[in-house]
Motif scaffolding. Structure first.
Motif, PDB file in Angstrom:
ATOM      1  N   PHE A  81      -5.704 -12.886 -11.098  1.00  0.00           N
ATOM      2  CA  PHE A  81      -4.663 -13.915 -10.952  1.00  0.00           C
ATOM      3  C   PHE A  81      -3.391 -13.378 -10.691  1.00  0.00           C
ATOM      4  O   PHE A  81      -2.230 -14.203 -10.471  1.00  0.00           O
ATOM      5  CB  PHE A  81      -4.602 -14.991 -12.100  1.00  0.00           C
ATOM      6  N   GLY A  82      -3.298 -11.961 -10.536  1.00  0.00           N
ATOM      7  CA  GLY A  82      -2.171 -11.346 -10.182  1.00  0.00           C
ATOM      8  C   GLY A  82      -1.058 -11.075 -11.386  1.00  0.00           C
ATOM      9  O   GLY A  82       0.065 -10.570 -11.178  1.00  0.00           O
ATOM     10  N   ILE A  83      -1.497 -11.519 -12.569  1.00  0.00           N
ATOM     11  CA  ILE A  83      -0.558 -11.261 -13.709  1.00  0.00           C
ATOM     12  C   ILE A  83      -0.663  -9.681 -14.065  1.00  0.00           C
ATOM     13  O   ILE A  83       0.552  -9.369 -14.350  1.00  0.00           O
ATOM     14  CB  ILE A  83      -1.373 -12.100 -14.972  1.00  0.00           C
ATOM     15  N   PHE A  84      -1.427  -8.964 -14.055  1.00  0.00           N
ATOM     16  CA  PHE A  84      -1.551  -7.707 -14.230  1.00  0.00           C
ATOM     17  C   PHE A  84      -1.499  -7.150 -12.920  1.00  0.00           C
ATOM     18  O   PHE A  84      -2.544  -6.993 -11.946  1.00  0.00           O
ATOM     19  CB  PHE A  84      -3.001  -6.938 -14.867  1.00  0.00           C
ATOM     20  N   GLU A  85      -0.342  -6.556 -12.485  1.00  0.00           N
ATOM     21  CA  GLU A  85      -0.158  -5.873 -11.134  1.00  0.00           C
ATOM     22  C   GLU A  85      -0.432  -4.268 -10.889  1.00  0.00           C
ATOM     23  O   GLU A  85      -0.255  -3.811  -9.987  1.00  0.00           O
ATOM     24  CB  GLU A  85       1.408  -6.040 -10.574  1.00  0.00           C
ATOM     25  N   ASP A  86      -0.341  -3.747 -12.290  1.00  0.00           N
ATOM     26  CA  ASP A  86      -0.479  -2.071 -11.943  1.00  0.00           C
ATOM     27  C   ASP A  86      -1.793  -1.720 -12.076  1.00  0.00           C
ATOM     28  O   ASP A  86      -2.071  -0.498 -12.364  1.00  0.00           O
ATOM     29  CB  ASP A  86       0.166  -1.643 -13.006  1.00  0.00           C
ATOM     30  N   ILE A  87      -2.759  -2.655 -11.588  1.00  0.00           N
ATOM     31  CA  ILE A  87      -4.422  -2.200 -11.812  1.00  0.00           C
ATOM     32  C   ILE A  87      -4.652  -2.232 -10.305  1.00  0.00           C
ATOM     33  O   ILE A  87      -4.362  -3.066  -9.700  1.00  0.00           O
ATOM     34  CB  ILE A  87      -5.119  -2.916 -12.820  1.00  0.00           C
ATOM     35  N   GLU A  88      -5.371  -1.077 -10.004  1.00  0.00           N
ATOM     36  CA  GLU A  88      -5.859  -1.149  -8.384  1.00  0.00           C
ATOM     37  C   GLU A  88      -7.183  -1.843  -8.244  1.00  0.00           C
ATOM     38  O   GLU A  88      -7.880  -2.412  -9.357  1.00  0.00           O
ATOM     39  CB  GLU A  88      -6.010   0.613  -8.145  1.00  0.00           C
ATOM     40  N   GLU A  89      -7.474  -2.071  -7.173  1.00  0.00           N
ATOM     41  CA  GLU A  89      -8.639  -2.806  -6.639  1.00  0.00           C
ATOM     42  C   GLU A  89      -9.705  -2.314  -7.106  1.00  0.00           C
ATOM     43  O   GLU A  89     -10.826  -2.866  -7.478  1.00  0.00           O
ATOM     44  CB  GLU A  89      -8.475  -3.218  -5.336  1.00  0.00           C
ATOM     45  N   ASP A  90      -9.894  -0.821  -6.820  1.00  0.00           N
ATOM     46  CA  ASP A  90     -10.974  -0.220  -7.340  1.00  0.00           C
ATOM     47  C   ASP A  90     -11.441  -0.174  -8.833  1.00  0.00           C
ATOM     48  O   ASP A  90     -12.435  -0.404  -9.465  1.00  0.00           O
ATOM     49  CB  ASP A  90     -11.219   1.323  -6.779  1.00  0.00           C
ATOM     50  N   GLU A  91     -10.163  -0.265  -9.704  1.00  0.00           N
ATOM     51  CA  GLU A  91     -10.229  -0.331 -11.105  1.00  0.00           C
ATOM     52  C   GLU A  91     -10.832  -1.634 -11.426  1.00  0.00           C
ATOM     53  O   GLU A  91     -11.503  -1.754 -12.493  1.00  0.00           O
ATOM     54  CB  GLU A  91      -9.043  -0.068 -11.668  1.00  0.00           C
ATOM     55  N   ILE A  92     -10.068  -2.887 -10.724  1.00  0.00           N
ATOM     56  CA  ILE A  92     -10.877  -4.178 -11.219  1.00  0.00           C
ATOM     57  C   ILE A  92     -12.320  -4.422 -10.727  1.00  0.00           C
ATOM     58  O   ILE A  92     -13.067  -4.823 -11.615  1.00  0.00           O
ATOM     59  CB  ILE A  92     -10.086  -5.016 -10.234  1.00  0.00           C
ATOM     60  N   ASN A  93     -12.531  -3.693  -9.610  1.00  0.00           N
ATOM     61  CA  ASN A  93     -14.009  -3.919  -9.290  1.00  0.00           C
ATOM     62  C   ASN A  93     -14.956  -3.034 -10.436  1.00  0.00           C
ATOM     63  O   ASN A  93     -15.944  -3.570 -10.550  1.00  0.00           O
ATOM     64  CB  ASN A  93     -14.192  -3.300  -7.868  1.00  0.00           C
ATOM     65  N   GLU A  94     -14.440  -2.006 -10.611  1.00  0.00           N
ATOM     66  CA  GLU A  94     -15.314  -1.210 -11.676  1.00  0.00           C
ATOM     67  C   GLU A  94     -15.566  -1.955 -12.897  1.00  0.00           C
ATOM     68  O   GLU A  94     -16.529  -2.148 -13.615  1.00  0.00           O
ATOM     69  CB  GLU A  94     -14.718   0.131 -12.139  1.00  0.00           C
TER      70      GLU A  94
END
Length: 80
Positions: free
Chosen positions: A45-58
């Motif tokens: 939802f964009g609340i955490f902006e300092d996490i990269e897409e690959d880290e979210i996907n992991e």
């Protein structure tokens, strides 16, 4: 993967660093799973902006891979 291996892997993820880390107090896998789920939800939802897409996907991949190990979240919809 065993629960111990899943916990170790989660503890090494950046998503865990952002989480509430409630499993540190309870040592319960479900608490760890919920903590990672919450981070994924907030990042999506964009609340955490300092996490990269690959880290979210992991983290999302980890949730899906380990969901069957949970007791309370086995039927939870991982919609991200």
């Amino acid at each position: 993967m065993t629960i111990q291996e899943a916990m170790k892997k989660a503890h090494e993820m950046y998503a865990y660093e952002l989480s509430e880390q409630s499993d540190q107090q309870t040592n319960q896998f479900d608490d760890l799973w919920q903590s990672i789920y919450d981070v994924c939800q907030l990042a999506t939802f964009g609340i955490f902006e300092d996490i990269e897409e690959d880290e979210i996907n992991e983290a999302i991949d980890w949730l899906k891979e380990t969901q069957t190990m949970t007791k309370n979240y086995i039927d939870k919809d991982v919609y991200f």
